[in-house]
Scaffold this motif. Structure first.
Motif, PDB file in Angstrom:
ATOM      1  N   ILE A   7     -30.181  39.431 -25.775  1.00 40.57           N
ATOM      2  CA  ILE A   7     -30.125  39.341 -27.133  1.00 40.57           C
ATOM      3  C   ILE A   7     -31.589  39.015 -27.596  1.00 40.57           C
ATOM      4  O   ILE A   7     -32.267  38.279 -27.307  1.00 40.57           O
ATOM      5  N   ILE A   8     -32.224  40.229 -28.527  1.00 44.85           N
ATOM      6  CA  ILE A   8     -33.350  40.095 -29.026  1.00 44.85           C
ATOM      7  C   ILE A   8     -33.401  39.562 -30.371  1.00 44.85           C
ATOM      8  O   ILE A   8     -32.784  40.061 -31.371  1.00 44.85           O
ATOM      9  N   GLY A   9     -33.878  38.251 -30.601  1.00 44.93           N
ATOM     10  CA  GLY A   9     -33.818  37.592 -31.873  1.00 44.93           C
ATOM     11  C   GLY A   9     -32.990  36.373 -31.662  1.00 44.93           C
ATOM     12  O   GLY A   9     -31.819  36.503 -31.517  1.00 44.93           O
ATOM     13  N   ALA A  10     -33.471  35.237 -31.944  1.00 43.36           N
ATOM     14  CA  ALA A  10     -32.606  33.802 -31.820  1.00 43.36           C
ATOM     15  C   ALA A  10     -32.581  33.261 -33.233  1.00 43.36           C
ATOM     16  O   ALA A  10     -32.143  32.256 -33.415  1.00 43.36           O
ATOM     17  N   GLU A  31     -36.677  35.096 -27.959  1.00 38.72           N
ATOM     18  CA  GLU A  31     -37.301  34.947 -29.411  1.00 38.72           C
ATOM     19  C   GLU A  31     -38.788  35.058 -29.371  1.00 38.72           C
ATOM     20  O   GLU A  31     -39.732  34.364 -28.409  1.00 38.72           O
ATOM     21  N   ALA A  32     -39.307  35.742 -30.286  1.00 38.35           N
ATOM     22  CA  ALA A  32     -40.874  35.973 -30.223  1.00 38.35           C
ATOM     23  C   ALA A  32     -41.541  34.864 -30.539  1.00 38.35           C
ATOM     24  O   ALA A  32     -42.768  34.521 -30.183  1.00 38.35           O
ATOM     25  N   THR A 158     -38.392  31.253 -25.849  1.00 39.78           N
ATOM     26  CA  THR A 158     -38.947  31.215 -26.846  1.00 39.78           C
ATOM     27  C   THR A 158     -40.625  31.868 -26.338  1.00 39.78           C
ATOM     28  O   THR A 158     -41.004  31.954 -25.206  1.00 39.78           O
ATOM     29  N   ASN A 159     -41.391  31.948 -27.577  1.00 35.82           N
ATOM     30  CA  ASN A 159     -42.655  32.556 -27.352  1.00 35.82           C
ATOM     31  C   ASN A 159     -42.608  33.722 -26.327  1.00 35.82           C
ATOM     32  O   ASN A 159     -43.435  34.090 -25.444  1.00 35.82           O
ATOM     33  N   GLU A 178     -45.568  38.066 -19.298  1.00 38.40           N
ATOM     34  CA  GLU A 178     -45.525  38.066 -17.734  1.00 38.40           C
ATOM     35  C   GLU A 178     -44.088  38.067 -17.329  1.00 38.40           C
ATOM     36  O   GLU A 178     -43.755  37.914 -16.170  1.00 38.40           O
ATOM     37  N   THR A 179     -43.130  37.887 -18.468  1.00 38.81           N
ATOM     38  CA  THR A 179     -41.706  37.786 -17.893  1.00 38.81           C
ATOM     39  C   THR A 179     -41.023  39.154 -18.045  1.00 38.81           C
ATOM     40  O   THR A 179     -41.129  39.927 -19.082  1.00 38.81           O
ATOM     41  N   ALA A 180     -40.268  39.316 -17.061  1.00 41.23           N
ATOM     42  CA  ALA A 180     -39.453  40.546 -17.040  1.00 41.23           C
ATOM     43  C   ALA A 180     -38.158  40.258 -16.999  1.00 41.23           C
ATOM     44  O   ALA A 180     -37.756  39.359 -16.165  1.00 41.23           O
TER      45      ALA A 180
END
Length: 365
Positions: A7-10, A31-32, A158-159, A178-180
């Motif tokens: 899910i993109i967006g928290a 979450e960006a 997050t981040n 760096e997260t996939a």
């Protein structure tokens, strides 16, 4: 990292869907920002009232009531749409629109407005009182969704600003620094950034437009702002105001200024317009602006939320365009989305027709 659903967006949208999905499958909530709900959810002056958004949205609003009330997130407060002489027909239209729906609406003249708003000017000739409304504890509700999500084994990242989204076999690969992340289904709950996320994934945008909304907390003269002052809304959509402590109110010019998605800030002109409109219809005078802020509300072209799988791209799910109803409909909307993703393992919210909110409605013939 591999998940069934990413899910993109928290914010409230993503958190509510995640809370419903996590007991049944592996879910990442991405979450960006460093804090979920930073942009829209955390800046919302949310209120539960069934007439907001029209009869189709009402089905989600009503289906959310039990969860909101049972969780202790509602504090009763009446709302009142007010009209000047030339806008009285809009009260008639609202009454007709909700006739037979079970919404309790009571028509009042100027005296009835004055009984609830002690400094209402004669220009407010009529009002439509909606009895069964409430303030919403937005922070508490959002925190509860996130807590449920984590207790069920969901993973909050997050981040983690998404850099790329690409197909990976039958699923997806999302890269955030760096997260996939690999996932079978991507849920686009990115709010004002929803069309941008779609474009990144190679999905046709649906025209979700972010719009700026401004609120100022003001202190007024005198000591006669009732604790039970209604949420007062102009039926023509030019302002609203509501109490916020002794001699204090939140005032809003009901602005919906189209903007690009960004960390939005209030404009001085919008704050001045809000104060001017408030002082035009009441005899209170603003003596200080104590704080001000702005948030983003995102609308689909028809102003209805979008919930459902993209009609072209497999595994891409839309949860976007909630406009100003995302908080009050969150419990039912989260359940609806989980039902559409997982099937009957999550029941459909009572009285809600998924076809009202499908992204298919924007498909060209």
């Amino acid at each position: 990292m591999k998940f069934d659903v990413a899910i993109i967006g928290a914010g409230i949208a993503g958190a509510s869907v995640g809370a419903e999905l996590a007991p049944h499958c592996s879910v990442a909530l991405i979450e960006a920002e460093d804090m979920p709900g930073y942009h829209s959810t955390g800046r919302s002056a949310a209120f539960w009232h069934e007439t907001l958004g029209g009869p189709l949205v009402q089905t989600l609003t009503r289906a959310s009531f039990q969860a909101l009330q049972g969780g202790g997130f509602l504090k009763p407060r009446v709302s009142m749409e007010v009209a000047e002489l030339e806008t009285v027909p809009l009260l008639d239209k609202l009454e007709t629109q909700f006739a037979g729906t079970g919404v309790r609406l009571t028509r009042v003249g100027h005296d009835g407005v004055l009984a609830r708003v002690p400094r209402a000017k004669p220009v407010l000739v009529a009002g439509l009182v909606e009895e069964d409304c409430a303030d919403i504890d937005v922070g508490g509700l959002h925190a509860e969704f996130l807590s449920r999500f984590k207790r069920a084994g969901g993973q909050l990242l997050t981040n983690a600003r998404i850099d790329t989204i690409e197909r990976d076999g039958d699923g997806w690969r999302l890269n955030a620094g760096e997260t996939a992340i690999q996932a079978d289904v991507v849920v686009n709950a990115a709010g004002a950034w929803a069309d941008g996320v779609a474009t990144m994934a190679g999905v046709q945008p649906l025209g979700v437009q972010p719009k700026r909304r401004t609120i100022a907390q003001v202190r007024v003269d005198g000591d006669d702002v009732p604790d039970d002052l209604p949420l007062v809304m102009d039926i023509a959509g030019n302002y609203y105001f509501r109490p916020e402590g002794p001699n204090r109110l939140w005032v809003c010019p009901h602005d919906e200024t189209p903007v690009d998605a960004h960390d939005v800030a209030p404009e001085e002109l919008d704050v001045a317009i809000a104060i001017d409109r408030f002082e035009t219809v009441t005899n209170w005078r603003v003596v200080a602006v104590e704080r001000k802020w702005a948030g983003l509300r995102s609308f689909a072209p028809d102003r209805l939320p979008i919930y459902g799988f993209d009609p072209v791209q497999n595994g891409f799910f839309w949860c976007a365009g909630q406009g100003g109803v995302g908080i009050q409909t969150a419990p039912a909307a989260g359940q609806l989305c989980a039902h559409l993703i997982l099937g009957d393992v999550v029941p459909l919210p009572q009285g809600v027709d998924p076809q009202s909110f499908t992204p298919n409605r924007f498909s060209k013939p």
